[in-house]
Design a protein around this motif. Structure first.
Motif, PDB file in Angstrom:
ATOM      1  N   ALA B  68       9.570  -2.852 -28.324  1.00 19.39           N
ATOM      2  CA  ALA B  68       9.699  -1.120 -28.555  1.00 19.39           C
ATOM      3  C   ALA B  68      10.841  -0.713 -27.647  1.00 19.39           C
ATOM      4  N   SER B  69      11.737  -0.436 -27.948  1.00 18.58           N
ATOM      5  CA  SER B  69      13.074  -0.317 -26.950  1.00 18.58           C
ATOM      6  C   SER B  69      14.063   0.475 -27.919  1.00 18.58           C
ATOM      7  N   GLY B  70      14.740   2.022 -27.688  1.00 19.73           N
ATOM      8  CA  GLY B  70      15.690   2.316 -28.391  1.00 19.73           C
ATOM      9  C   GLY B  70      17.042   1.946 -27.777  1.00 19.73           C
ATOM     10  N   GLY B  71      16.840   0.911 -27.061  1.00 19.59           N
ATOM     11  CA  GLY B  71      17.799   1.630 -25.471  1.00 19.59           C
ATOM     12  C   GLY B  71      17.843   0.411 -24.869  1.00 19.59           C
ATOM     13  N   ASN B  72      18.694   0.146 -24.486  1.00 21.32           N
ATOM     14  CA  ASN B  72      19.221  -1.370 -23.534  1.00 21.32           C
ATOM     15  C   ASN B  72      18.568  -2.909 -23.455  1.00 21.32           C
ATOM     16  N   ALA B  73      16.968  -2.459 -23.591  1.00 20.39           N
ATOM     17  CA  ALA B  73      15.893  -3.084 -23.290  1.00 20.39           C
ATOM     18  C   ALA B  73      15.410  -4.112 -25.415  1.00 20.39           C
ATOM     19  N   GLY B  74      16.586  -3.073 -26.326  1.00 23.86           N
ATOM     20  CA  GLY B  74      16.152  -3.495 -27.342  1.00 23.86           C
ATOM     21  C   GLY B  74      17.360  -4.107 -27.739  1.00 23.86           C
ATOM     22  N   ILE B  75      17.717  -3.998 -27.502  1.00 24.94           N
ATOM     23  CA  ILE B  75      19.888  -4.392 -27.373  1.00 24.94           C
ATOM     24  C   ILE B  75      19.580  -5.573 -26.992  1.00 24.94           C
ATOM     25  N   ALA B  76      19.019  -5.864 -25.699  1.00 24.97           N
ATOM     26  CA  ALA B  76      19.379  -7.236 -25.302  1.00 24.97           C
ATOM     27  C   ALA B  76      18.328  -8.068 -25.782  1.00 24.97           C
ATOM     28  N   LEU B 104      21.853  -1.247 -32.311  1.00 27.76           N
ATOM     29  CA  LEU B 104      20.563  -2.009 -32.014  1.00 27.76           C
ATOM     30  C   LEU B 104      21.345  -3.230 -33.923  1.00 27.76           C
ATOM     31  N   TRP B 105      21.738  -2.044 -35.187  1.00 28.13           N
ATOM     32  CA  TRP B 105      21.511  -3.107 -36.097  1.00 28.13           C
ATOM     33  C   TRP B 105      23.264  -4.013 -35.505  1.00 28.13           C
ATOM     34  N   ALA B 106      23.823  -3.095 -35.203  1.00 22.09           N
ATOM     35  CA  ALA B 106      25.049  -4.258 -34.998  1.00 22.09           C
ATOM     36  C   ALA B 106      24.506  -4.888 -34.053  1.00 22.09           C
ATOM     37  N   MET B 107      24.417  -5.230 -33.252  1.00 22.32           N
ATOM     38  CA  MET B 107      23.500  -6.020 -32.157  1.00 22.32           C
ATOM     39  C   MET B 107      23.253  -7.390 -33.369  1.00 22.32           C
ATOM     40  N   GLY B 108      22.454  -6.819 -35.202  1.00 20.30           N
ATOM     41  CA  GLY B 108      22.364  -7.976 -35.000  1.00 20.30           C
ATOM     42  C   GLY B 108      20.434  -8.196 -35.362  1.00 20.30           C
ATOM     43  N   ALA B 109      20.323  -6.901 -34.889  1.00 17.51           N
ATOM     44  CA  ALA B 109      18.377  -6.868 -35.169  1.00 17.51           C
ATOM     45  C   ALA B 109      18.422  -7.138 -36.803  1.00 17.51           C
ATOM     46  N   THR B 110      17.038  -8.170 -37.205  1.00 15.90           N
ATOM     47  CA  THR B 110      16.701  -8.581 -38.122  1.00 15.90           C
ATOM     48  C   THR B 110      15.841  -6.827 -38.789  1.00 15.90           C
ATOM     49  N   ALA B 111      14.564  -6.403 -37.739  1.00 14.52           N
ATOM     50  CA  ALA B 111      14.554  -4.482 -38.441  1.00 14.52           C
ATOM     51  C   ALA B 111      14.594  -3.722 -37.420  1.00 14.52           C
ATOM     52  N   VAL B 112      14.852  -2.538 -37.609  1.00 12.49           N
ATOM     53  CA  VAL B 112      14.807  -1.329 -37.327  1.00 12.49           C
ATOM     54  C   VAL B 112      14.101  -0.738 -37.292  1.00 12.49           C
ATOM     55  N   ILE B 113      12.711   0.163 -36.967  1.00 15.41           N
ATOM     56  CA  ILE B 113      11.843   0.485 -37.614  1.00 15.41           C
ATOM     57  C   ILE B 113      11.595   1.781 -37.130  1.00 15.41           C
ATOM     58  N   GLN B 114      11.962   2.894 -37.020  1.00 12.67           N
ATOM     59  CA  GLN B 114      11.548   3.461 -36.635  1.00 12.67           C
ATOM     60  C   GLN B 114      10.042   4.690 -37.035  1.00 12.67           C
ATOM     61  N   HIS B 115       9.548   5.369 -36.127  1.00 14.66           N
ATOM     62  CA  HIS B 115       8.215   5.436 -35.436  1.00 14.66           C
ATOM     63  C   HIS B 115       7.781   6.018 -35.036  1.00 14.66           C
ATOM     64  N   GLY B 116       7.001   7.012 -35.170  1.00 10.85           N
ATOM     65  CA  GLY B 116       6.165   7.889 -33.990  1.00 10.85           C
ATOM     66  C   GLY B 116       7.181   8.811 -33.264  1.00 10.85           C
ATOM     67  N   ALA B 117       6.728   8.889 -31.825  1.00 13.28           N
ATOM     68  CA  ALA B 117       7.290  10.066 -31.534  1.00 13.28           C
ATOM     69  C   ALA B 117       8.087   9.313 -29.906  1.00 13.28           C
ATOM     70  N   SER B 118       7.120   8.602 -29.730  1.00 18.39           N
ATOM     71  CA  SER B 118       7.054   8.247 -28.493  1.00 18.39           C
ATOM     72  C   SER B 118       7.467   6.264 -28.049  1.00 18.39           C
ATOM     73  N   ILE B 119       7.823   6.116 -26.821  1.00 13.25           N
ATOM     74  CA  ILE B 119       8.014   4.794 -27.126  1.00 13.25           C
ATOM     75  C   ILE B 119       7.035   4.167 -26.909  1.00 13.25           C
TER      76      ILE B 119
END
Lengths: 398, 352
Positions: B68-76, B104-119
């Motif tokens: 659950a991270s739109g940022g650097n943790a997600g990319i890592a 996130l997609w470019a790094m090769g995520a299987t799926a990027v799901i946008q959900h909710g208002a916060s982390i």
């Protein structure tokens, strides 16, 4: 003696690989102490001089490929006076000279023409320990002043050329030595991985983890570098043609030799001295530099570069891109890899972003294109003539 | 390390910055974790966490990682999972920046799901909805786990090796505190608490650690108001709060403007483009700040070695940097502008 350059990381770029359709590895020479690959060549020029002057009377060693290259002023020790280095480059060579001299604790004087960007004058001065003198309207005048008024009067004076010297090419060749070691590590890592993914490299200056260093890794499918005077290209060619990389007993007939590695020299239109010479079939001098990539602004490449570019036993290719393509590449690289490089470096990066796919075309013509598995080394030569404002100007023009 | 697998992080260079050393009147080194494959130091911690989970499930050929991270943790997370041959899904709030979604997609995520208002919402979605449906699912926390701190510890171990010994000062940013935890772990391992000072940097509006120290207990910020969203963790880990009470840790808060100035300085002097999370470290090199802030702890002189962890991060662009550059350049000396929200107060000792 301290080497005034460092081993730099070789890192696969996901973004550039995606754009180019193959595996692009960046050799990060923008991380050199002076901000560009010139720390290697100019650094080696300085330490070679200092080493030779400790042993007066020793002959200049021949260059590795045995060509008859001219000996420069700096090679002969003149006196016991401490070496004082003189350079007439207001660009990355001058900055590399000042930086290396400071690291080696020797004085350095850089004479630059009035047309030199203030940014560079400030950066050279900021190194400390070196003198910057602004003189003359053109490089010729600055250089003449340096030779006639300063060098001639200094018994310890050593002239440091910007690119045309075997010691400089030998220094630049160190990047190939590092590449060999780093590629060997990558192939070990790839074998241990269960996944498709990226490499494991060691960006450290020290001897990295154990690999069988007697095994020569497969060469890459191409090395891309920018061409100004040709010193970088010369170093790369000397590196790849080194006898130690090309033993007479080759490991496998199907593996191409290191010496046959395609080296793609990029230039900007308006500073395309190599391409023009190759097209003319003889070494020519451009009447003027019309490109904004002033670091590439040598109106004539060195003889050695022309010789390599026209040598049928080598695979040296020349590509010319526009200032615009170089600028766009600098912006995109800054956004994707978060490093700032000059136009002279951007032109090489542009070949990987190239929508006309000239990289693929060239490699196909050499039988070296293997789709996604094609391995390309992109020399990030770096350079200090870049600021946030310049990047923003280029960005807005996109 | 685990048998046979490549680690998802690399040893990064430690370079001495001539310009920052000159400004700080000591030796300033930059640990270049911006060169990690995912763009930030998180390749180490998240990478190690994923490596451990893979090792634990040796029998399993199927693992699906969730972050659950739109940022650097997600990319890592995506990078590490992909390197080892596993899928990874990232869930992020609906308000996430489109550029980060693309990364996130470019790094090769299987799926990027946008959900909710916060982390927190994103995390809940993973735990309540996605994991129950996926027997192979493994949740990857952003910072609060010992395996992550162990991975982050490699930053400090490498640094000490590259320096040929311990640094005098380490400057690092604090989001959730995972990086600080890794650094302190190595300091403890080597018994360096009496000789290595740590400056724990935050931006105002993302200063959960500093607020906790003032409150004397771990607090949760009501919201993040700093632009340094990568530092935008409302509550640091308990471990971080504990470490930060040590005598050799000083918590410092600078404004977003100071952090932005730091980004401009790093761009000018080292030609590197970094997020505010890194920029916040740079101003300490100016105006004698280091010397004065550490006055009661350690003398900083020309030979003192100060290491700034360039933690990296993807949330930065030429456009953002140039906007700050236009507003900030030419202003008065940094020293007058530094707003130190709070120094670490003399603590009541936490029972050992």
């Amino acid at each position: 003696m301290t080497k005034p350059w460092r081993e730099t990381p070789l890192i696969e770029s996901a973004a550039l690989s995606r754009a180019a359709g193959c595996k692009v590895f960046m050799k990060l020479d923008n991380l050199q102490p002076s901000g560009s690959f010139k720390s290697r060549g100019i650094g080696n020029y300085l330490i070679s001089h200092l080493a030779r002057s400790k042993h007066p009377g020793e002959l200049t060693p021949p260059s590795t490929n045995g060509t008859n290259t001219p000996v420069n002023d700096g090679d002969q020790p003149r006196t016991n006076a401490p070496a004082h280095f003189y350079c007439s480059s207001g660009g990355n060579a001058g900055l590399a000279c000042a930086t290396a001299a400071a690291q080696l604790h020797h004085p350095c004087t850089v004479v630059v023409p009035e047309s030199t960007k203030q940014l560079m004058i400030d950066k050279i001065r900021a190194v400390g320990e070196s003198d910057v003198i602004v003189h003359g309207a053109s490089w010729q005048e600055a250089d003449a002043f340096l030779r006639e008024e300063l060098l001639s009067k200094d018994p310890g004076g050593v002239y440091v050329p910007p690119f045309d010297a075997p010691d400089i090419w030998r220094g630049n060749a160190t990047l190939v030595e590092e590449l060999v070691k780093q590629l060997a590590q990558l192939s070990v890592a790839a074998r241990t991985n269960s996944g498709v993914g990226g490499p494991e490299t060691n960006g450290d200056f020290r001897t990295p983890m154990a690999t069988d260093e007697t095994v020569i890794p497969e060469p890459p499918d191409a090395i891309i570098c920018s061409v100004g005077g040709g010193g970088l290209l010369n170093g790369i060619v000397q590196g790849i043609t080194s006898p130690s990389l090309n033993p007479s007993t080759s490991s496998s007939p199907n593996v191409p030799s290191w010496a046959s590695t395609p080296v793609i020299g990029t230039e900007t239109l308006g500073a395309d001295s190599m391409a023009s010479s190759v097209a003319a079939g003889e070494l020519i001098t451009l009447p003027a530099i019309k490109s904004a990539a002033t670091s590439l602004g040598a109106r004539r490449v060195c003889q050695q570069t022309f010789d390599y570019a026209t040598d049928p036993s080598l695979n040296i290719k020349s590509v010319v891109l526009t200032d615009d393509e170089a600028a766009r590449a600098c912006v995109r690289f800054a956004n994707e890899e978060r490093m700032m490089v000059e136009l002279s470096c951007g032109v090489s990066i542009a070949l990987c972003y190239d929508e006309k796919r000239r990289l693929e075309t060239i490699l196909r013509s050499l039988g070296r294109w293997r789709g996604e598995d094609t391995k390309v080394i992109l020399e990030i030569c770096g350079g200090s003539v870049v600021t946030v404002e310049m990047l923003e100007t280029w960005r807005r023009a996109m | 390390m685990d048998e046979g697998f490549s680690k998802p992080w690399v040893t990064t260079p430690l370079i001495e910055s001539r310009a920052l050393s000159e400004a700080a009147k000591c030796r300033v080194f930059l640990k270049l974790d911006n060169l990690q494959p995912s763009g930030s130091f998180k390749s180490r911690g998240i990478g190690n966490y994923i490596l451990r989970r893979v090792a634990e499930r040796r029998g399993s050929s199927e693992i699906h990682f969730y972050a659950a991270s739109g940022g650097n943790a997600g990319i890592a997370c995506i990078h590490a999972a992909k390197l080892l041959g596993y899928p990874a899904t990232v869930v992020i709030p609906t308000c996430a920046k489109p550029t980060m979604v693309s990364k996130l997609w470019a790094m090769g995520a299987t799926a990027v799901i946008q959900h909710g208002a916060s982390i927190a919402d994103a995390q809940e979605h993973i735990q309540m909805t996605l994991l129950p449906q996926d027997p192979n699912g493994v949740f990857v926390p952003p910072f609060d786990h010992p395996d992550i701190w162990e991975g982050n510890a490699t930053t400090m171990r490498e640094t000490a090796e590259q320096l040929g010994g311990k640094p005098d000062v380490v400057v690092c940013s604090v989001g959730g505190g995972g990086l600080l935890n890794g650094i302190m772990q190595v300091i403890d391992e080597n018994n360096w608490s009496d000789s290595v000072e740590v400056l724990a940097m935050e931006t105002k509006g993302a200063d959960s650690l500093n607020q906790s120290l003032w409150a004397g207990q771990l607090v949760t910020l009501p919201k993040i108001t700093s632009q340094a969203t990568s530092l935008g963790v409302v509550k640091v880990s308990q471990k971080t709060f504990d470490y930060a009470q040590r005598p050799n840790v000083t918590s410092i808060v600078l404004s977003d403007a100071e952090a932005a100035r730091g980004c401009c300085l790093l761009a000018e002097h080292e030609r590197m483009i970094v997020e505010l999370t890194v920029g916040v470290n740079v101003p300490v090199c100016y105006g004698g700040f280091l010397q004065s802030i550490l006055r009661s702890r350690k003398t900083i002189d020309r030979s003192s070695k100060v290491v700034i962890v360039v933690c990296g991060g993807n949330d930065i662009s030429v456009e953002m940097l140039s906007a700050w550059h236009r507003t900030l350049w030419g202003k008065e000396d940094i020293q007058e502008n530094i707003e130190i929200a709070a120094l670490r107060p003399v603590p009541t000792k936490v029972a050992a």
